[in-house]
Every structure is written in C-alpha cells, then in structure tokens.
Motif scaffolding. Structure first.
Motif, mmCIF file in Angstrom:
data_model
loop_
_atom_site.group_PDB
_atom_site.id
_atom_site.type_symbol
_atom_site.label_atom_id
_atom_site.label_comp_id
_atom_site.label_asym_id
_atom_site.label_seq_id
_atom_site.Cartn_x
_atom_site.Cartn_y
_atom_site.Cartn_z
ATOM 1 N N SER A 97 0.780 -1.265 0.043
ATOM 2 C CA SER A 97 0.039 0.047 0.087
ATOM 3 C C SER A 97 0.848 1.288 -0.108
ATOM 4 C CB SER A 97 -1.106 -0.027 1.151
ATOM 5 O OG SER A 97 -1.757 -1.101 1.184
ATOM 6 N N ALA A 136 -4.525 2.896 3.088
ATOM 7 C CA ALA A 136 -4.205 2.995 4.513
ATOM 8 C C ALA A 136 -2.856 2.142 4.618
ATOM 9 C CB ALA A 136 -5.168 2.121 5.396
ATOM 10 N N THR A 195 -4.358 -3.727 4.845
ATOM 11 C CA THR A 195 -5.251 -3.644 3.872
ATOM 12 C C THR A 195 -6.379 -4.893 4.098
ATOM 13 O OG1 THR A 195 -3.634 -2.696 2.446
ATOM 14 C CG2 THR A 195 -5.535 -3.734 1.451
ATOM 15 N N ASP A 250 -4.227 -3.433 -5.342
ATOM 16 C CA ASP A 250 -3.570 -3.401 -3.926
ATOM 17 C C ASP A 250 -4.611 -4.499 -3.341
ATOM 18 O OD1 ASP A 250 -2.039 -3.425 -1.747
ATOM 19 O OD2 ASP A 250 -3.168 -1.432 -0.879
#
Ligand SMILES: Nc1nc2c(ncn2[C@@H]2O[C@H](COP(=O)(O)OP(=O)(O)OP(=O)(O)O)[C@@H](O)[C@H]2O)c(=O)[nH]1
Ligand SMILES: [Mg+2]
Ligand SMILES: [Zn+2]
Length: 298
Positions: free
Chosen positions: A183, A196, A211, A227
């Motif tokens: 991320s 995040a 995540t 992601d």
C-alpha cells in the motif's frame, strides 16, 4: 427492464462490491446468486436497483447479473475453499521486503500461480533504504534472477519511479505478505489513492493486515494496479502435480527426462532434476521448495 450496465469491480468487500461503470459512476452491488464469486477486476453486467445519489447519502446500487468471461483469475485454495485474489490482471508484482524477512516459499507459490494464469511477473524488493537487511534479501533473490525473473529493487519511501515503466499497458496486482509495503507503493505511485498503511492501522489498532480488501486503482487509460490484503499462505490445491512442476520454470528442460515416467523427484534413482541439482544447474533450495509445495499443495 432496462439494459444492464457494463462495469468493472474496483473493490471487493467480501459480501458486497464496488463497481465502476464505463462512464465512471460508482455502484455498490451484490451478486445475484449467493454462491457466485466475484473478484476485484471482474467485468460485470449490473442491473440498477436504486436511483443514483439524490443527496440523501444513498449512492447508486445494483445487482451483479453476470460475470463476463475472465482473461485470467488469480486465486488460492486449500481442500475446502477457494479465495479469489484478482480477475483479468495481466501481471503479478510480488512484493517482498528487506524487512521483515520474507518467505521464499510464498514467493515460489506466487510464481507457480502466475505461470498457471500466464501472467507476466515482476519481483519487487522493497525497503532497500535499509542496507543491511536489503543485502540479505537480495542474496535470497539471486536464484530468481538467475532463472530469468525480473527483480526490481527500490524503496517505496524514497523513489518509485523505476517501477513506473513496468506498469504501462498492464493491469497489475500487488501480492505479498503483510507489511511488505504494497500500500505504501500504491500511495507513492498514486498520491490520490490514500491507501491505508501500517502507520495508520497501528494508530487504529486494526490488527495484523492493514489492507482488508482488494482495490483497483487506475494509473491511466491502459494501466491499472490492484492492492490486495497481505497473504500468509498461498494454497495451490487447484493445481496438479504437473502444473506445479511447470510453475518451476527452470525445470522445463528436465521434465520427462527422469528414468521413471512417474518420477516425483524425491528419492527415485535416475531423477533428471536431482541430477541437475548435483551438477549445479538447478538451485537446491528451489527443488526443496518444489517438493514441499507438491507434497503440501495448500
Ligand atoms: N523503511 C521503509 N519502510 C517502508 C517502506 N515501504 C513501506 N514501509 C513501511 O512498512 C510498513 C508496512 O507498509 P504497508 O504499505 O502498510 O504494507 P502492506 O504490504 O500494504 O501490508 P498489508 O496491507 O497488511 O498487506 C509501514 O510501516 C511502511 O511505512 C520502505 O521503502 N522503507
Ligand atoms: Mg496494504
Ligand atoms: Zn525426477
């Protein structure tokens, strides 16, 4: 009934999904049947069930009527269940980091899955701003570069420009253990993403995986990047023994050369793979990983 909307799943929350229509509208949707499994990246047909946002906070909603044929499906499985990772990707970017130490078995498993789905592969070694740890990690990646995998070293915290050319004209998926910096890479490439990362989840104390669901980000018209939550295990229950053999790409020239046609490459005499190891042509660790994965697929 109105004609369905064509869209693509850009986020998968488990039971519901976020789809983006061709003209950029975001639609929250659920699958029609309970059992149908939808993955981030899936192209779908959606039937609208509620009016678009009217200002009272209710956004567009719909039901996924159909999943279009997939060009690829990256998934993992054990004897009991299957977990979809991403659909329609063309490239897998396996993210490993200098720190914490990465699992080369997980890496090998990702590469087998990638081969099965005919995906391009890029291995990213992240956190190279930590020189000592990076040196150790680099050493563990030498066998992978030696058999032809592209390995890119970078630091998501410092500079990700070297990664950009690899993303062009691909839908790529970032896969790797939790904490490798997937991320952080997304945010460095796409400052508007606001994905995040651990710093944030530590503050929120939201547990091990920062995540929690897959998300597709668009880089430009022809490139996208997914992601994913960190993976701890990558079960390959859905692959045959032969599928796993082939996923060890450097074995190719030796397959079919063993004395016994049904050689499992474990202790059989006249095993071409074991011979190749003793001649230094195949890395011993790679054969060990193969035996481990072929015996314990999940
Ligand atoms: N030193 C250093 N730390 C980094 C780098 N990239 C990421 N980190 C740190 O590594 C930690 C994990 O980063 P994340 O981006 O949340 O990792 P992730 O792979 O997305 O983790 P999951 O979402 O749990 O799968 C964070 O504390 C980041 O700041 C880097 O290049 N150098
Ligand atoms: Mg993450
Ligand atoms: Zn053999």
């Amino acid at each position: 009934m109105k004609p369905p909307i064509q869209g693509q799943i850009v986020a998968s929350f488990g039971r519901h999904y976020l789809a983006e229509s061709a003209d950029g509208e975001l639609i929250t949707c659920v699958p029609r049947g309970k059992k149908s499994e939808v993955a981030c990246g899936d192209e779908v047909e959606i039937q609208r069930t509620a009016k678009a946002s009217t200002g009272d906070g209710t956004g567009a909603q719909g039901v996924i009527e159909r999943i279009m044929p997939r060009r690829s499906l990256l998934h993992r499985s054990d004897a009991f269940r299957e977990k979809l990772i991403a659909a329609n990707v063309t490239q897998i970017i396996v993210v490993v980091a200098a720190e914490p130490s990465f699992s080369d078995e997980l890496l090998a498993r990702c590469l087998v899955a990638a081969f099965d789905q005919k995906l391009d592969v890029l291995i990213v070694l992240n956190k190279c701003d930590l020189p000592e740890a990076a040196a150790a990690a680099r050493k563990r990646l030498i066998p992978y570069a030696a058999i032809g995998y592209r390995v890119l070293e970078l630091s998501a915290k410092q500079d990700v420009s070297a990664l950009r050319p690899f993303l062009t004209n691909h839908t790529s998926v970032l896969v790797g253990q939790s904490g490798m910096g997937k991320s952080t890479l997304i945010n460095a490439l796409l400052p508007d993403a606001h994905a995040a990362t651990r710093e944030i989840s530590a503050a929120l104390d939201s547990g091990k995986h920062t995540t929690t669901h897959a998300r597709l980000y668009r880089i430009d018209k022809t490139s996208g990047l997914i992601d994913c939550p960190g993976v701890q295990a990558f079960g390959l229950h859905h692959l045959s023994f032969g599928g796993i053999e082939q996923g060890f790409v450097e074995f190719a020239q030796y397959l079919g050369q063993c004395r016994f046609r049904d050689c499992r490459h474990a202790h059989e005499p006249g095993c071409a793979l074991r011979n190749a190891v003793s001649e230094g042509k195949i890395n011993a660790r790679r054969l060990d990983l193969f035996l481990q994965i072929a015996t314990h697929k999940a």
